[in-house]
Structure formats: structure tokens, C-alpha cells
Design an enzyme around this catalytic site. Structure first.
Site, PDB file in Angstrom:
ATOM      1  N   ARG A 157       6.806   8.274  -1.296  1.00 13.47           N
ATOM      2  CA  ARG A 157       6.660   7.149  -0.280  1.00 13.47           C
ATOM      3  C   ARG A 157       7.553   6.381   0.015  1.00 13.47           C
ATOM      4  O   ARG A 157       8.080   5.341  -0.685  1.00 13.47           O
ATOM      5  CB  ARG A 157       5.414   6.074  -0.893  1.00 13.47           C
ATOM      6  CG  ARG A 157       4.901   4.984   0.019  1.00 13.47           C
ATOM      7  CD  ARG A 157       3.531   4.503  -0.347  1.00 13.47           C
ATOM      8  NE  ARG A 157       3.282   3.793  -1.416  1.00 13.47           N
ATOM      9  CZ  ARG A 157       2.215   3.229  -1.779  1.00 13.47           C
ATOM     10  NH1 ARG A 157       1.298   2.970  -1.273  1.00 13.47           N
ATOM     11  NH2 ARG A 157       2.487   2.385  -3.166  1.00 13.47           N
ATOM     12  N   ASP A 441       0.273  -4.466  -7.835  1.00 13.63           N
ATOM     13  CA  ASP A 441       1.473  -4.088  -6.977  1.00 13.63           C
ATOM     14  C   ASP A 441       1.367  -5.131  -5.810  1.00 13.63           C
ATOM     15  O   ASP A 441       0.554  -6.104  -5.766  1.00 13.63           O
ATOM     16  CB  ASP A 441       1.610  -2.551  -6.884  1.00 13.63           C
ATOM     17  CG  ASP A 441       0.287  -2.299  -5.726  1.00 13.63           C
ATOM     18  OD1 ASP A 441      -0.164  -3.138  -5.167  1.00 13.63           O
ATOM     19  OD2 ASP A 441       0.368  -1.012  -5.672  1.00 13.63           O
TER      20      ASP A 441
END
Length: 525
Positions: A157, A441
Site C-alpha cells: 500500500r 493507526d
């Protein structure tokens, strides 16, 4: 191309002249379009703030009603019943590949604090892992890849379109972080992956329209042609994690159809996007505190049901959201309750037709695999479940006001506490942080700060105390929560001073920062 970051040990193996020229060519060819698309985001936001809404696009009706399919699943991506996500440091690289998961989302984005060292060393770790040349020792423990074991398929990613890599300049301009991350990995690892019978695969974050997907597709075609790799070798799974993208799922698959590997329900960023896009629209789009918003809320059910229906209609994988729980080896009771919630979450997803799901910790791989094994058996996926029973309207996706739950002082304090802890860790180079047995996160930190911004600007009264959420109240709670944290052995005064200043900027300023990572990155060396 100019590199302004330090050339640390072995960085020259990644930042080779040939690799940098490849990235520079991507920048020169595609960056102007990227900037135009970012400007289009701002135009759409202004329309929403002025009273506009989201809907399925009339100009792409033919795509939604047409007969077409994405490419068949690529090698290593046929079976995705368990995917583990995490940053690209050495320990996570080894643990994720050894975890027993089918796929590892190697994350340069939300789980990675973009220190120069993290970003370049992460590229080196991926290359070394493919060469089975990665191992290290720390704290008396040794980490290495299991010999002769089947490792998880790597899916990278890169950072989103909105971010730059400030340590890499082309013609004096900062390179798009997405092109920097993609370009270095593709240049060094595409053929390594092909030699192993797989391919260069990607997760694409934070897109807001099918035009952004078209840009990625053009990047893929150019990259493959430049290195002499057949078109269609790259495969990409798109995270549907912005509110606008939920209305363009079919169009996004269509733009990437030769390179598509499916869609993922990026639930945490999706909630952040719901708040962000309609933050000025009063209580119609007001969510309860973050821990009260579950996947069974009507607008979230509509989103996930439509995602499965859309993917399977077009022959694409539908991947479920992340289980953020971090198992505790100290509290069996907490563990039991949380694991049951994880099981229920994965049972719902597998029952809805998802082909797999995410976990954030290796200890959760077995429970996710067990649940999906129970539905899939020996089948690799559920692409045959086309979910023709699903009918989702724009109103269903927009039905935020039907979400049950309240806003309490406890919830406000939790948002403040989590955001401060996360930002302190992020400024220190950690992007995935275990806080109160949850993996936090950038996406979950975004929910925390954006909810507080929205509550202040809507004069919300707390359900348990009756007190109105104001800047003054939040500042008092910040001071009180910091006083508690200061008593902990790991407290770092400098880091928390940085976190406090940043948090006040992104949660209390009248102007809403589009992403907290933008001012945070500006503060990062």
C-alpha cells in the site's frame, strides 16, 4: 532528481540512479494530473459544504448497466481469506510473512509514520524478504523467515495521492509519495515477484473518484511498458474508504478492470470521511462517539452490502475490514470478550459474502481463518455469491442519522487520550500503535480528532454530564489526560508537547485540516 534525505546504510541499493530516473519519469508524466484531481476534491468539498449531496453519477450510468468483468484473480491472490496488515519494518515484515495469513498488506501509508528512514528501509526490507535475505535479533530474540514455508503474498500500500515525499525532488518539486513508494517497489521487485510465480500487487488508498483510479491505471500501463512487463501483470485492490468512492465502486473497478484485484471495506477511514465530508452540515451527519459506531449501523450495512454485491457482479474480490483488537497475554477476561467480538465480526463478513478479511496481529490469524474456513471450505473465494438480493440506494448510504449511540464525556476523553498517545508515537516514527488493546493507526486517530472538531462546531451536549463541548472544555480535558499520561514510565515530555500542539491544531482550529498527517509531516524531519 535530488535526494535531500540522508543516505543511510544500504540505501544506495534502493536509491539507485536507474530507480530514481524511473520515479522521476513517473512524476514528470503524471503529477500535473494528480494535482488537478486534488483540486477537484476541493471543488466537490465546497459543493458539499454549501448544501450539496452525494449520489450515483448520471454520466457513468452506462458503466453501471454494462456487461463487463475484471480480470481473473492473479497468482497468489485467488485465496485471500485472511490478510494481515502492518508497517514495513523488519520485525513486522518477518512476522507477517510467517503468520499463516494468505496476504500481507505491506503498509507505507496509515500504519507507517513516514520518516525518511522508515520509507526507504521499508523498500529494502521488501526486497530482502523476496530474496529470503532478511533476519535480525533484538531483545535476545531472533527473527527470520520460516525455511521452505509458504509465505503470505505481499501486497504493497503506497501513500495516498494527497501526500508528497519531501526528501525527493524532481526539477525542484516534491515527488508524490504515492509515485515514490510505487515506483521504487515496482522497479526493484516486479521481476522478483514474477520469478516467484506471483506479481507486483498493490492496495490503493484514499481515492475519491473513478478518475483517480483512471490515473492509477495509466501509471500501471506506463510502468509495465517501461520495464517490458506485460500489461495486466499489476493487480490492485482499492480501499473504499472515502464517502465519495462508495458511490463510484463500479466505475473504479471498471477503470482498473485489466489490473483490478477487488475492493476492500476500509471501515475506519470511511467513518473519518463521513465526518469530514459533511462536517459543516449540522446534526444530520453527526455520529455518536467512535466506540459506539458498529458495522451494523444502517449506513455501514448499506456500504458493505453494496461493496460485496458490486465486486461479485464484476468477478472481483470483496475484502472485509480490519479487526483492530490486540490480544493481551495478561488479561484473559479482556481477551475472551474481545476475541468473541472479532469472531462475530468475521462471521458477519463471511456470511455477507466477503472473500476474506483483515487482522492487525498475527494472533488473530487463526480465528479469522477458522471463520472463513467454515464458509469457504476448500473453495478459494465466494465469487459465485453474486448477492443479487442486495438493493442499496444513495439514501441508504447517506442514512447516517439512524446510527444508534450517544456522545459522552467518557467518549470525549477517550478520543483525546487516544489521539495524544498516537500522535506522540507517530512523531517518534511509529505508525501502528497498540493503545488500550486496540491497534491505532492514522485512520483511527483521524476519527478521534475530527469527531471533536464536529462536536465543538455543533455545540453538542454530553449525554452523561450535560456539558456542552467547547474548545475550553477540550483544552481542560487535554491537560487532565496529559497529567495522567505523564505519570507513566514511558512518558516523553518532548514528544507529548509536540502531540499536544498538533492535536490542538487539527481538532480545535476553526479551519479543518484535510488530513492530520499533512501538518504532522511538516513537523517531521
Amino acid at each position: 532528481m535530488e535526494i535531500t534525505g540522508p543516505m543511510l546504510d544500504r540505501f544506495d541499493e534502493v536509491l539507485t540512479p536507474e530507480a530514481l530516473e524511473f520515479v522521476a519519469a513517473l512524476h514528470r508524466r503524471f503529477d500535473a494530473r494528480r494535482l488537478e484531481l486534488l483540486e477537484a476534491r476541493q471543488t466537490r468539498q465546497a459543493e458539499l459544504s454549501a448544501g450539496g449531496t452525494l449520489d450515483f453519477l448520471p454520466e457513468t450510468k452506462a458503466v453501471r448497466e454494462g456487461e463487463w468483468q475484471v480480470s481473473a484473480p492473479a497468482p497468489g491472490l485467488e485465496d485471500r481469506r485472511v490478510e494481515i496488515t502492518g508497517p514495513v519494518d523488519q520485525k513486522m515484515t518477518i512476522n507477517a510473512l510467517n503468520s499463516g495469513a494468505k496476504v500481507w498488506l505491506a503498509d507505507f501509508e496509515d500504519a507507517n509514520a513516514p520518516l525518511w528512514d522508515n520509507c526507504v528501509a521499508g523498500q529494502l526490507n521488501l526486497r530482502n524478504a523476496l530474496d529470503r535475505a532478511i533476519d535480525f535479533e533484538t531483545g535476545g530474540k531472533s527473527y527470520s523467515l520460516k525455511p521452505d514455508a509458504e509465505l503470505a503474498t505481499i501486497v504493497v500500500r503506497p501513500r495516498g495521492w494527497h501526500l508528497n515525499e519531501k526528501h525527493a525532488l524532481v526539477d525542484g518539486q516534491e515527488v508524490a509519495a504515492s509515485l515514490f513508494d510505487f515506483g521504487l517497489y515496482f522497479f526493484h521487485c516486479a521481476r522478483r515477484q514474477l520469478d516467484k510465480g506471483k506479481g507486483p500487487y498493490f492496495y490503493l488508498p484514499k481515492m475519491e473518484s473513478h478518475l483517480e483510479a483512471r490515473l492509477w491505471n495509466d501509471v500501471f500501463v506506463h510502468a509495465q511498458d517501461t520495464l517490458g512487463i506485460p500489461r495486466g501483470t499489476i493487480r490492485a485492490t482499492v480501499l473504499i474508504e472515502t464517502y465519495p468512492a462508495a458511490f463510484e465502486m463500479e466505475e473504479i473497478l471498471y477503470e482498473l478492470r485489466e489490473h483490478s484485484a477487488g475492493l476492500n471495506a476500509g471501515r475506519w477511514d470511511y467513518l473519518f470521511s463521513v465526518i469530514k465530508k459533511f462536517r459543516t452540515r449540522g446534526r444530520e451527519y453527526l455520529l455518536p462517539e467512535r466506540n459506539a459506531v458498529t458495522m451494523t449501523a444502517p449506513f455501514m450495512r448499506a456500504y458493505t452490502e453494496l461493496l460485496v454485491r458490486t465486486c461479485h457482479k464484476r468477478g472481483a474480490h470483496a475484502i472485509g475490514g480490519m479487526a483492530a483488537f490486540i490480544p493481551s497475554r495478561r488479561d484473559a477476561e479482556v481477551n475472551a470478550v474481545a476475541l468473541e467480538k472479532v469472531r462475530a465480526d468475521k462471521t458477519r463478513e463471511s456470511g455477507d459474502g466477503f472473500d476474506g478479511s483483515w487482522v492487525a496481529h498475527p494472533d488473530l490469524v487463526p480465528i479469522c481463518r477458522e471463520v472463513f474456513d467454515g464458509v469457504l471450505g476448500e473453495r478459494p473465494n465466494q465469487l459465485d455469491r453474486t448477492r443479487e438480493d442486495v438493493r442499496v440506494s444513495a439514501d441508504d448510504l447517506l442514512n447516517v442519522s439512524a446510527t444508534p449511540g450517544s456522545i459522552t464525556e467518557t467518549g470525549l476523553r477517550n478520543n483525546v487520550d487516544v489521539a495524544l498517545r498516537y500522535l506522540a508515537a507517530w512523531m517518534g516514527g511509529l505508525g501502528a500503535v497498540a493503545i488500550h488493546n486496540l491497534m491505532e493507526d492514522a485512520a483511527t486517530a483521524e476519527i478521534s480528532r475530527s469527531q471533536i472538531w464536529q462536536w465543538i462546531h455543533n455545540g453538542i451536549a454530553l449525554a452523561d454530564t450535560g456539558e456542552t463541548v467547547t474548545k475550553e472544555l477540550v483544552e481542560r480535558i487535554i491537560a487532565e489526560e496529559l497529567a495522567k499520561i505523564a505519570k507513566e514510565p514511558s512518558y516523553d515530555a518532548e514528544r507529548y508537547a509536540q502531540a499536544e500542539a498538533l492535536f490542538k491544531e487539527v481538532a480545535l482550529d476553526d479551519d479543518f485540516a484535510e488530513f492530520l498527517t499533512l501538518p504532522a509531516y511538516a513537523r517531521m524531519p
